[in-house]
Write a protein that holds these residues in place. Structure first.
Motif, PDB file in Angstrom:
ATOM      1  N   ALA A  97      45.707  43.015  44.568  1.00  0.00           N
ATOM      2  CA  ALA A  97      44.712  43.304  43.533  1.00  0.00           C
ATOM      3  C   ALA A  97      43.349  43.447  44.204  1.00  0.00           C
ATOM      4  O   ALA A  97      43.190  43.152  45.396  1.00  0.00           O
ATOM      5  CB  ALA A  97      44.684  42.207  42.475  1.00  0.00           C
ATOM      6  N   SER A  98      42.345  43.887  43.445  1.00  0.00           N
ATOM      7  CA  SER A  98      41.007  44.029  44.011  1.00  0.00           C
ATOM      8  C   SER A  98      39.955  43.850  42.925  1.00  0.00           C
ATOM      9  O   SER A  98      40.228  44.032  41.737  1.00  0.00           O
ATOM     10  CB  SER A  98      40.841  45.402  44.686  1.00  0.00           C
ATOM     11  OG  SER A  98      40.999  46.450  43.742  1.00  0.00           O
ATOM     12  N   VAL A  99      38.754  43.498  43.344  1.00  0.00           N
ATOM     13  CA  VAL A  99      37.655  43.261  42.412  1.00  0.00           C
ATOM     14  C   VAL A  99      37.105  44.597  41.932  1.00  0.00           C
ATOM     15  O   VAL A  99      36.866  45.510  42.724  1.00  0.00           O
ATOM     16  CB  VAL A  99      36.529  42.451  43.072  1.00  0.00           C
ATOM     17  CG1 VAL A  99      35.478  42.050  42.038  1.00  0.00           C
ATOM     18  CG2 VAL A  99      37.084  41.215  43.771  1.00  0.00           C
ATOM     19  N   VAL A 100      36.900  44.703  40.613  1.00  0.00           N
ATOM     20  CA  VAL A 100      36.324  45.911  40.028  1.00  0.00           C
ATOM     21  C   VAL A 100      35.101  45.512  39.209  1.00  0.00           C
ATOM     22  O   VAL A 100      35.075  44.446  38.586  1.00  0.00           O
ATOM     23  CB  VAL A 100      37.365  46.662  39.158  1.00  0.00           C
ATOM     24  CG1 VAL A 100      37.789  45.856  37.946  1.00  0.00           C
ATOM     25  CG2 VAL A 100      36.845  48.031  38.728  1.00  0.00           C
ATOM     26  N   ASP A 101      34.095  46.344  39.250  1.00  0.00           N
ATOM     27  CA  ASP A 101      32.817  46.045  38.609  1.00  0.00           C
ATOM     28  C   ASP A 101      32.977  45.803  37.109  1.00  0.00           C
ATOM     29  O   ASP A 101      33.683  46.539  36.416  1.00  0.00           O
ATOM     30  CB  ASP A 101      31.853  47.210  38.840  1.00  0.00           C
ATOM     31  CG  ASP A 101      30.498  46.975  38.219  1.00  0.00           C
ATOM     32  OD1 ASP A 101      29.820  46.019  38.622  1.00  0.00           O
ATOM     33  OD2 ASP A 101      30.118  47.747  37.314  1.00  0.00           O
ATOM     34  N   SER A 102      32.298  44.767  36.601  1.00  0.00           N
ATOM     35  CA  SER A 102      32.316  44.463  35.173  1.00  0.00           C
ATOM     36  C   SER A 102      31.068  43.678  34.818  1.00  0.00           C
ATOM     37  O   SER A 102      30.460  43.023  35.670  1.00  0.00           O
ATOM     38  CB  SER A 102      33.561  43.653  34.791  1.00  0.00           C
ATOM     39  OG  SER A 102      33.491  42.348  35.346  1.00  0.00           O
ATOM     40  N   ALA A 103      30.703  43.729  33.534  1.00  0.00           N
ATOM     41  CA  ALA A 103      29.532  42.982  33.072  1.00  0.00           C
ATOM     42  C   ALA A 103      29.730  41.484  33.244  1.00  0.00           C
ATOM     43  O   ALA A 103      28.783  40.745  33.521  1.00  0.00           O
ATOM     44  CB  ALA A 103      29.250  43.319  31.609  1.00  0.00           C
ATOM     45  N   GLY A 104      30.969  41.017  33.094  1.00  0.00           N
ATOM     46  CA  GLY A 104      31.263  39.600  33.254  1.00  0.00           C
ATOM     47  C   GLY A 104      31.370  39.148  34.695  1.00  0.00           C
ATOM     48  O   GLY A 104      31.473  37.946  34.974  1.00  0.00           O
ATOM     49  N   LEU A 105      31.386  40.095  35.627  1.00  0.00           N
ATOM     50  CA  LEU A 105      31.454  39.805  37.063  1.00  0.00           C
ATOM     51  C   LEU A 105      32.728  39.059  37.449  1.00  0.00           C
ATOM     52  O   LEU A 105      32.763  38.370  38.472  1.00  0.00           O
ATOM     53  CB  LEU A 105      30.228  38.987  37.520  1.00  0.00           C
ATOM     54  CG  LEU A 105      28.852  39.532  37.141  1.00  0.00           C
ATOM     55  CD1 LEU A 105      27.760  38.564  37.589  1.00  0.00           C
ATOM     56  CD2 LEU A 105      28.623  40.914  37.735  1.00  0.00           C
ATOM     57  N   ASN A 106      33.794  39.243  36.663  1.00  0.00           N
ATOM     58  CA  ASN A 106      34.984  38.402  36.834  1.00  0.00           C
ATOM     59  C   ASN A 106      36.293  39.165  36.731  1.00  0.00           C
ATOM     60  O   ASN A 106      37.328  38.581  36.410  1.00  0.00           O
ATOM     61  CB  ASN A 106      34.977  37.290  35.784  1.00  0.00           C
ATOM     62  CG  ASN A 106      34.925  37.823  34.351  1.00  0.00           C
ATOM     63  OD1 ASN A 106      34.914  39.034  34.116  1.00  0.00           O
ATOM     64  ND2 ASN A 106      34.882  36.917  33.390  1.00  0.00           N
ATOM     65  N   LEU A 107      36.289  40.476  37.034  1.00  0.00           N
ATOM     66  CA  LEU A 107      37.456  41.310  36.743  1.00  0.00           C
ATOM     67  C   LEU A 107      38.110  41.824  38.020  1.00  0.00           C
ATOM     68  O   LEU A 107      37.439  42.207  38.982  1.00  0.00           O
ATOM     69  CB  LEU A 107      37.022  42.505  35.887  1.00  0.00           C
ATOM     70  CG  LEU A 107      38.106  43.204  35.058  1.00  0.00           C
ATOM     71  CD1 LEU A 107      38.637  42.273  33.983  1.00  0.00           C
ATOM     72  CD2 LEU A 107      37.538  44.474  34.419  1.00  0.00           C
ATOM     73  N   ILE A 108      39.454  41.841  38.004  1.00  0.00           N
ATOM     74  CA  ILE A 108      40.221  42.481  39.071  1.00  0.00           C
ATOM     75  C   ILE A 108      41.149  43.524  38.447  1.00  0.00           C
ATOM     76  O   ILE A 108      41.442  43.479  37.252  1.00  0.00           O
ATOM     77  CB  ILE A 108      41.040  41.470  39.893  1.00  0.00           C
ATOM     78  CG1 ILE A 108      42.066  40.738  39.014  1.00  0.00           C
ATOM     79  CG2 ILE A 108      40.126  40.481  40.597  1.00  0.00           C
ATOM     80  CD1 ILE A 108      43.022  39.835  39.808  1.00  0.00           C
ATOM     81  N   VAL A 109      41.604  44.455  39.276  1.00  0.00           N
ATOM     82  CA  VAL A 109      42.538  45.485  38.830  1.00  0.00           C
ATOM     83  C   VAL A 109      43.773  45.439  39.719  1.00  0.00           C
ATOM     84  O   VAL A 109      43.687  45.187  40.925  1.00  0.00           O
ATOM     85  CB  VAL A 109      41.882  46.887  38.860  1.00  0.00           C
ATOM     86  CG1 VAL A 109      41.462  47.304  40.269  1.00  0.00           C
ATOM     87  CG2 VAL A 109      42.807  47.945  38.242  1.00  0.00           C
TER      88      VAL A 109
END
Length: 286
Positions: A97-109
């Motif tokens: 998985a990897s980190v993806v930009d989000s307003a919550g700063l807490n998302l992976i895809v």
């Protein structure tokens, strides 16, 4: 039909993933440099960083190694990618998985088949370990909380939406994107794109990486030819538009989709990141 995720038993909700690459990961010793989360500042108008790397120079360097798979170095970009384990980093890793930009700063895809079984629902007790190398967890261990998948995947494992977004739990009062940064989500970018694919084979404790140009497998699927992407690499991000200033790019795919990633280690697939993936991201961040 095989899937790129590795099997791992973890509670009643976790099925053993299909037989591809089900050997136990081998641990090797040695000290590996940790991944820094500090981004270097850019000079000029953002076209070059402090080391003089322009976008054109990066493209040229990638072009020399097209279609060649090698060990991924511990860079900022590669540090956004991690192995997915059950419970903790002591067991086997079976997806990426990897980190993806989000307003919550807490998302992976990742790939939907890594985190959600259409018959049993969300897989339990999963953790994301970015920058994992040889048993070391330089950027922490991040438990998965809420998982968002398309109804088409939930109902009948639709390969056109083999994509999932997951919120990970904050650690020491900080969100994962605060610690590492994140790639942007790239949707409707077309079928022919220069990308870098980085992920964790289940039989290795270091990540691999390969750059090549994607092609159209079908209107809803992308394809890339890179060798040695075996079980465990499901969910590996396909990153384009590398920015030398931030050392990040845009994720336009993850290994999954057709044949749940592919039945040959030398060719991988991804569900096309179009309107349905954008809607899924909006749900995950809404």
């Amino acid at each position: 039909m095989t899937m790129r995720g590795r099997g791992a038993a973890a509670g009643a909700l976790l099925l053993a993933l299909a037989a591809t690459g089900c050997t136990t990961a081998t641990r090797s010793g040695g000290v590996v440099p940790t991944v820094t989360s500090a981004f270097p500042s850019a000079s000029g108008a953002g076209s070059t960083d402090t080391h003089g790397w322009t976008k054109q120079r990066f493209k040229g360097a990638i072009g020399k190694h097209t279609g060649v798979t090698r060990t991924a170095k511990p860079t900022v970009l590669n540090g956004l990618v991690g192995a997915v384990f059950t419970r903790n980093a002591d067991g086997d890793h079976f997806c990426t998985a990897s980190v993806v930009d989000s307003a919550g700063l807490n998302l992976i895809v990742t790939a939907a088949h890594c985190v959600w079984d259409p018959k049993l629902g969300q897989r339990s007790d999963l953790v994301f370990v970015p920058g994992y190398r040889n048993g070391d967890t330089p950027s922490g261990v991040w438990p998965l909380l809420a998982v968002t998948v398309d109804d088409g995947w939930k109902d009948h494992a639709d390969p056109d939406v083999d994509v999932a977004f997951a919120v990970v739990q904050a650690q020491n009062g900080r969100q994962v994107q605060e610690v590492l940064g994140a790639n942007k989500l790239g949707v409707n970018r077309g079928y022919r794109l220069p990308v870098r694919v980085t992920g964790y084979p289940g039989s290795s404790d270091v990540p691999i990486t390969c750059a090549n140009t994607t092609t159209e497998q079908s209107p809803t699927q992308l394809r890339i030819d890179c060798p040695d992407y075996t079980g465990g690499t499901s969910g590996s991000p396909w990153v384009t538009d590398f920015d030398p200033a931030s050392r990040t790019g845009a994720v336009v795919g993850v290994i999954g989709g057709y044949q749940e990633g592919g039945d040959s280690p030398d060719t991988s697939y991804s569900s096309y990141f179009g309107d349905r993936v954008q809607a899924l991201y909006d749900r995950a961040t809404g």
